[in-house]
Scaffold this motif. Structure first.
Motif, PDB file in Angstrom:
ATOM      1  N   GLY A 147      85.999  67.440  57.221  1.00 64.50           N
ATOM      2  CA  GLY A 147      87.243  68.196  58.067  1.00 64.50           C
ATOM      3  C   GLY A 147      88.744  68.370  57.480  1.00 64.50           C
ATOM      4  O   GLY A 147      89.274  69.307  57.947  1.00 64.50           O
ATOM      5  N   LEU A 148      89.060  67.557  56.456  1.00 69.49           N
ATOM      6  CA  LEU A 148      90.266  67.990  55.801  1.00 69.49           C
ATOM      7  C   LEU A 148      90.112  68.874  54.682  1.00 69.49           C
ATOM      8  O   LEU A 148      91.321  69.192  53.935  1.00 69.49           O
ATOM      9  CB  LEU A 148      91.017  66.635  55.360  1.00 69.49           C
ATOM     10  CG  LEU A 148      91.582  65.552  56.443  1.00 69.49           C
ATOM     11  CD1 LEU A 148      92.093  64.298  55.982  1.00 69.49           C
ATOM     12  CD2 LEU A 148      92.772  66.223  57.232  1.00 69.49           C
ATOM     13  N   GLY A 149      88.832  69.147  54.577  1.00 73.26           N
ATOM     14  CA  GLY A 149      88.699  70.351  53.579  1.00 73.26           C
ATOM     15  C   GLY A 149      88.674  69.615  52.011  1.00 73.26           C
ATOM     16  O   GLY A 149      89.294  70.334  50.816  1.00 73.26           O
ATOM     17  N   VAL A 150      88.519  68.351  52.013  1.00 71.91           N
ATOM     18  CA  VAL A 150      88.391  67.603  50.708  1.00 71.91           C
ATOM     19  C   VAL A 150      87.258  67.826  49.970  1.00 71.91           C
ATOM     20  O   VAL A 150      86.355  67.572  50.448  1.00 71.91           O
ATOM     21  CB  VAL A 150      88.706  65.961  50.900  1.00 71.91           C
ATOM     22  CG1 VAL A 150      88.730  65.313  49.638  1.00 71.91           C
ATOM     23  CG2 VAL A 150      90.025  65.798  51.660  1.00 71.91           C
ATOM     24  N   GLY A 151      87.365  68.603  48.768  1.00 72.32           N
ATOM     25  CA  GLY A 151      86.096  68.879  47.968  1.00 72.32           C
ATOM     26  C   GLY A 151      85.420  67.750  47.187  1.00 72.32           C
ATOM     27  O   GLY A 151      86.000  66.461  47.388  1.00 72.32           O
ATOM     28  N   ASP A 152      84.280  67.951  46.644  1.00 70.70           N
ATOM     29  CA  ASP A 152      83.463  67.071  46.013  1.00 70.70           C
ATOM     30  C   ASP A 152      84.244  66.287  44.841  1.00 70.70           C
ATOM     31  O   ASP A 152      83.723  65.141  44.536  1.00 70.70           O
ATOM     32  CB  ASP A 152      82.054  67.514  45.549  1.00 70.70           C
ATOM     33  CG  ASP A 152      81.117  67.875  46.927  1.00 70.70           C
ATOM     34  OD1 ASP A 152      81.488  67.317  47.780  1.00 70.70           O
ATOM     35  OD2 ASP A 152      80.249  68.641  46.464  1.00 70.70           O
ATOM     36  N   ASP A 153      84.919  66.916  44.002  1.00 65.61           N
ATOM     37  CA  ASP A 153      85.654  66.512  42.975  1.00 65.61           C
ATOM     38  C   ASP A 153      87.037  65.970  43.147  1.00 65.61           C
ATOM     39  O   ASP A 153      88.049  65.727  42.324  1.00 65.61           O
ATOM     40  CB  ASP A 153      85.947  67.596  41.986  1.00 65.61           C
ATOM     41  CG  ASP A 153      84.701  67.510  41.039  1.00 65.61           C
ATOM     42  OD1 ASP A 153      83.887  66.656  41.290  1.00 65.61           O
ATOM     43  OD2 ASP A 153      84.608  68.559  40.286  1.00 65.61           O
ATOM     44  N   GLU A 154      87.193  65.638  44.658  1.00 67.72           N
ATOM     45  CA  GLU A 154      88.620  65.051  45.010  1.00 67.72           C
ATOM     46  C   GLU A 154      88.425  63.831  45.776  1.00 67.72           C
ATOM     47  O   GLU A 154      87.255  63.561  46.491  1.00 67.72           O
ATOM     48  CB  GLU A 154      89.194  66.144  46.137  1.00 67.72           C
ATOM     49  CG  GLU A 154      89.534  67.581  45.459  1.00 67.72           C
ATOM     50  CD  GLU A 154      90.251  68.694  46.388  1.00 67.72           C
ATOM     51  OE1 GLU A 154      91.076  69.109  45.823  1.00 67.72           O
ATOM     52  OE2 GLU A 154      89.758  68.709  47.466  1.00 67.72           O
TER      53      GLU A 154
END
Ligand SMILES: Cc1cc2nc3c(=O)[nH]c(=O)nc-3n(C[C@H](O)[C@H](O)[C@H](O)COP(=O)(O)O)c2cc1C
Length: 186
Positions: A147-154
Motif C-alpha cells: 500500500g505504501l509502494g515499498v518495493g521488494d528490495d526495500e
C-alpha cells in the motif's frame, strides 16, 4: 561543549505530539541532514515518505486493512490500527533501498538509512519539534508495504511520528559510559 554535542545530549523521543507539524522549509533542512548520513560508495540507499492530513486517515485505513489479513493477521484491533497514525500530525516513513553492489552488503546500506533517520530526529528537535521512531508489525506487513509502494528490495526501517511536543516524557535513564565502553587490548 559544542552545539552538536549539546543537541545530542538533549535528544529524547517524544510520544505525546500535537500540531503544528514542521512546515516545508524546516522539512527541507531536515532531509538535507538525512542526506549527510555516511554512505559507503554513495549509493543513497534510502528514501522517505511524508504523510500528513488526510494521508494519516488513509494510512490508518491501510493499517486496519491488514488486521484481518488471512495470511498474516495483525494482533492489534482494527480500531487501534485505524487510530495509530493519529498519534502525531505528521509521519515520516524511512525506507532503506537495497542497491546491489559488490562491496557494500545490504546491512551496511540499512545502517546508512538508519543513521539518516537518526539525523532527522536530531534535526527536528533542534528546530523545536519532537519525534518518535516506531516500527512493529505494521512496518513489516506485506499489505502495508504494498500500500505504501515499498518495493521488494526495500525495507521500512521506521515510522517517525513528528509534531510539536505536547508534554515531555519523563527522562529515560542513560547508561554510564564505562558500562558499554572498554579498551582493547585491556
Ligand atoms: C529501529 C527502532 C524501532 C523502534 N520501534 C519502537 C516501537 O515500535 N515502539 C516504541 O514504543 N518504541 C520504539 N523504538 C524506541 C523509541 O523510538 C525510543 O528510542 C525509546 O522509547 C527510548 O527513548 P529515547 O529515544 O528518548 O531514548 C524504536 C527504536 C528504534 C531505533
Amino acid at each position: 561543549m559544542t552545539h552538536v554535542i549539546d543537541a545530542i545530549l538533549e535528544r529524547s523521543s517524544e510520544p505525546r505530539l500535537t500540531s503544528p507539524a514542521p512546515g516545508r522549509a524546516v522539512l527541507d533542512k531536515v532531509f538535507e541532514c538525512a542526506a549527510r548520513a555516511p554512505d559507503h560508495a554513495l549509493l543513497r540507499p534510502w528514501r522517505y515518505l511524508v504523510i500528513e492530513g488526510d494521508g494519516l486517515v488513509s494510512l490508518g485505513e491501510l493499517f486496519a486493512s491488514a488486521a484481518d489479513d488471512p495470511d498474516q493477521p495483525l494482533s492489534a484491533s482494527r480500531d487501534k490500527l485505524l487510530r495509530m497514525p493519529q498519534r502525531a500530525p505528521m509521519l515520516i516513513v524511512g525506507i532503506s533501498c537495497y542497491r546491489p553492489h559488490p562491496k557494500v552488503p545490504q546491512a551496511e546500506q540499512s545502517q546508512s538509512a538508519a543513521i539518516g533517520l537518526g539525523y532527522i530526529l536530531l534535526a527536528l528537535q533542534s528546530a523545536g519539534f519532537g519525534g518518535m521512531w516506531r516500527t512493529g508489525p505494521v512496518a513489516r506487513h506485506p499489505v502495508i508495504r504494498t500500500g505504501l509502494g515499498v518495493g521488494d528490495d526495500e525495507t521500512i526501517i521506521g515510522f517517525l511520528y513528528v509534531g510539536t511536543v505536547d508534554s515531555a516524557k519523563p527522562p529515560v535513564p542513560r547508561p554510564s559510559v564505562d558500562e558499554f565502553v572498554s579498551r582493547w587490548p585491556g
